[in-house]
Motif scaffolding. Structure first.
Motif, PDB file in Angstrom:
ATOM      1  N   THR A  65      -9.669  -7.124  11.099  1.00 37.91           N
ATOM      2  CA  THR A  65      -8.523  -7.611  11.868  1.00 37.91           C
ATOM      3  C   THR A  65      -7.923  -6.435  12.615  1.00 37.91           C
ATOM      4  O   THR A  65      -8.114  -5.283  12.238  1.00 37.91           O
ATOM      5  CB  THR A  65      -7.425  -8.230  10.980  1.00 37.91           C
ATOM      6  OG1 THR A  65      -6.953  -7.253  10.072  1.00 37.91           O
ATOM      7  CG2 THR A  65      -7.918  -9.450  10.250  1.00 37.91           C
ATOM      8  N   THR A  66      -7.194  -6.755  13.654  1.00 35.12           N
ATOM      9  CA  THR A  66      -6.514  -5.741  14.459  1.00 35.12           C
ATOM     10  C   THR A  66      -5.020  -6.015  14.434  1.00 35.12           C
ATOM     11  O   THR A  66      -4.578  -7.064  13.949  1.00 35.12           O
ATOM     12  CB  THR A  66      -6.994  -5.785  15.924  1.00 35.12           C
ATOM     13  OG1 THR A  66      -6.543  -7.014  16.511  1.00 35.12           O
ATOM     14  CG2 THR A  66      -8.500  -5.680  16.037  1.00 35.12           C
ATOM     15  N   SER A  67      -4.261  -5.089  14.983  1.00 35.98           N
ATOM     16  CA  SER A  67      -2.813  -5.288  15.080  1.00 35.98           C
ATOM     17  C   SER A  67      -2.479  -6.463  16.001  1.00 35.98           C
ATOM     18  O   SER A  67      -1.395  -7.023  15.941  1.00 35.98           O
ATOM     19  CB  SER A  67      -2.138  -4.010  15.580  1.00 35.98           C
ATOM     20  OG  SER A  67      -2.682  -3.632  16.819  1.00 35.98           O
ATOM     21  N   LYS A  68      -3.430  -6.838  16.862  1.00 38.93           N
ATOM     22  CA  LYS A  68      -3.235  -7.977  17.775  1.00 38.93           C
ATOM     23  C   LYS A  68      -3.671  -9.300  17.136  1.00 38.93           C
ATOM     24  O   LYS A  68      -3.807 -10.307  17.814  1.00 38.93           O
ATOM     25  CB  LYS A  68      -4.036  -7.749  19.055  1.00 38.93           C
ATOM     26  CG  LYS A  68      -3.612  -6.518  19.815  1.00 38.93           C
ATOM     27  CD  LYS A  68      -4.569  -6.264  20.958  1.00 38.93           C
ATOM     28  CE  LYS A  68      -4.290  -4.918  21.573  1.00 38.93           C
ATOM     29  NZ  LYS A  68      -5.337  -4.487  22.490  1.00 38.93           N
ATOM     30  N   LYS A  69      -3.951  -9.265  15.819  1.00 37.87           N
ATOM     31  CA  LYS A  69      -4.354 -10.456  15.048  1.00 37.87           C
ATOM     32  C   LYS A  69      -5.742 -10.970  15.423  1.00 37.87           C
ATOM     33  O   LYS A  69      -6.074 -12.122  15.190  1.00 37.87           O
ATOM     34  CB  LYS A  69      -3.333 -11.592  15.173  1.00 37.87           C
ATOM     35  CG  LYS A  69      -1.924 -11.216  14.833  1.00 37.87           C
ATOM     36  CD  LYS A  69      -1.739 -11.060  13.365  1.00 37.87           C
ATOM     37  CE  LYS A  69      -0.259 -10.812  13.069  1.00 37.87           C
ATOM     38  NZ  LYS A  69      -0.011 -10.256  11.793  1.00 37.87           N
ATOM     39  N   GLU A  70      -6.569 -10.123  16.059  1.00 39.76           N
ATOM     40  CA  GLU A  70      -7.959 -10.500  16.323  1.00 39.76           C
ATOM     41  C   GLU A  70      -8.711 -10.569  14.998  1.00 39.76           C
ATOM     42  O   GLU A  70      -8.428  -9.798  14.088  1.00 39.76           O
ATOM     43  CB  GLU A  70      -8.653  -9.436  17.168  1.00 39.76           C
ATOM     44  CG  GLU A  70      -8.407  -9.478  18.635  1.00 39.76           C
ATOM     45  CD  GLU A  70      -9.225  -8.408  19.333  1.00 39.76           C
ATOM     46  OE1 GLU A  70     -10.315  -8.740  19.823  1.00 39.76           O
ATOM     47  OE2 GLU A  70      -8.775  -7.257  19.362  1.00 39.76           O
ATOM     48  N   GLU A 106      -7.931   1.278  18.516  1.00 34.72           N
ATOM     49  CA  GLU A 106      -7.247   0.222  17.763  1.00 34.72           C
ATOM     50  C   GLU A 106      -7.281   0.538  16.267  1.00 34.72           C
ATOM     51  O   GLU A 106      -8.217   1.141  15.771  1.00 34.72           O
ATOM     52  CB  GLU A 106      -7.946  -1.112  18.032  1.00 34.72           C
ATOM     53  CG  GLU A 106      -7.340  -2.301  17.348  1.00 34.72           C
ATOM     54  CD  GLU A 106      -6.024  -2.741  17.949  1.00 34.72           C
ATOM     55  OE1 GLU A 106      -5.070  -2.928  17.183  1.00 34.72           O
ATOM     56  OE2 GLU A 106      -5.959  -2.891  19.179  1.00 34.72           O
ATOM     57  N   TYR A 108      -7.777  -0.872  12.619  1.00 34.59           N
ATOM     58  CA  TYR A 108      -8.472  -2.013  12.041  1.00 34.59           C
ATOM     59  C   TYR A 108      -8.233  -2.083  10.535  1.00 34.59           C
ATOM     60  O   TYR A 108      -8.007  -1.065   9.879  1.00 34.59           O
ATOM     61  CB  TYR A 108      -9.980  -1.901  12.296  1.00 34.59           C
ATOM     62  CG  TYR A 108     -10.347  -2.001  13.755  1.00 34.59           C
ATOM     63  CD1 TYR A 108     -10.510  -3.234  14.363  1.00 34.59           C
ATOM     64  CD2 TYR A 108     -10.511  -0.853  14.526  1.00 34.59           C
ATOM     65  CE1 TYR A 108     -10.835  -3.332  15.708  1.00 34.59           C
ATOM     66  CE2 TYR A 108     -10.840  -0.944  15.872  1.00 34.59           C
ATOM     67  CZ  TYR A 108     -10.992  -2.182  16.454  1.00 34.59           C
ATOM     68  OH  TYR A 108     -11.310  -2.281  17.777  1.00 34.59           O
TER      69      TYR A 108
END
Length: 127
Positions: A65-70, A106, A108
């Protein structure tokens, strides 16, 4: 993706109860950033997973996951059949999974999700 709580847990029919955090042990052994001309940037993550539950766990449920909720799945083409393996009850494995990423900058996290409700069971920040 948020940690599972009683309010967001899957309420439908299950053959077995949901996996709990104390029933699985996930440890990141190494993280390597790589670049391929054909596929782009990726992270190669070596992980150890110990299943202390009474059901099997799919390695495809280990996601980034990423901070952008990906939500990023392990790449089956680059990881091979490892990404589709299941860890049986009371089994421990060490494996390598590769994830295609959009940015090397990013931040993760590696998470293990419950496929029924996409709830987070374990979350480990990558360093």
């Amino acid at each position: 993706h948020e940690p599972r709580t009683t309010s967001n847990e899957y309420k439908g029919f299950r053959f077995l109860p949901p996996l709990k955090k104390d029933q699985v042990q996930v440890q990141i052994l190494s993280v390597k950033k790589t670049h391929d001309k054909k596929y782009g940037d990726s992270l190669l993550i070596e992980v150890s997973l110990k299943n202390k539950s009474n059901k099997s766990i799919s390695l495809s449920d280990l996601k980034l996951t990423t901070s952008k909720k990906e939500l990023i799945n392990p790449d089956v083409l680059l990881s091979g059949l490892e990404a589709l393996k299941r860890v049986k009850s009371n089994e421990e494995i060490k494996t390598r999974l590769r994830y295609l990423i959009s940015s090397k900058k990013e931040e993760y996290n590696l998470i293990l999700i419950d496929p029924m409700d996409m709830g987070e069971i374990v979350k480990i920040p990558l360093k």
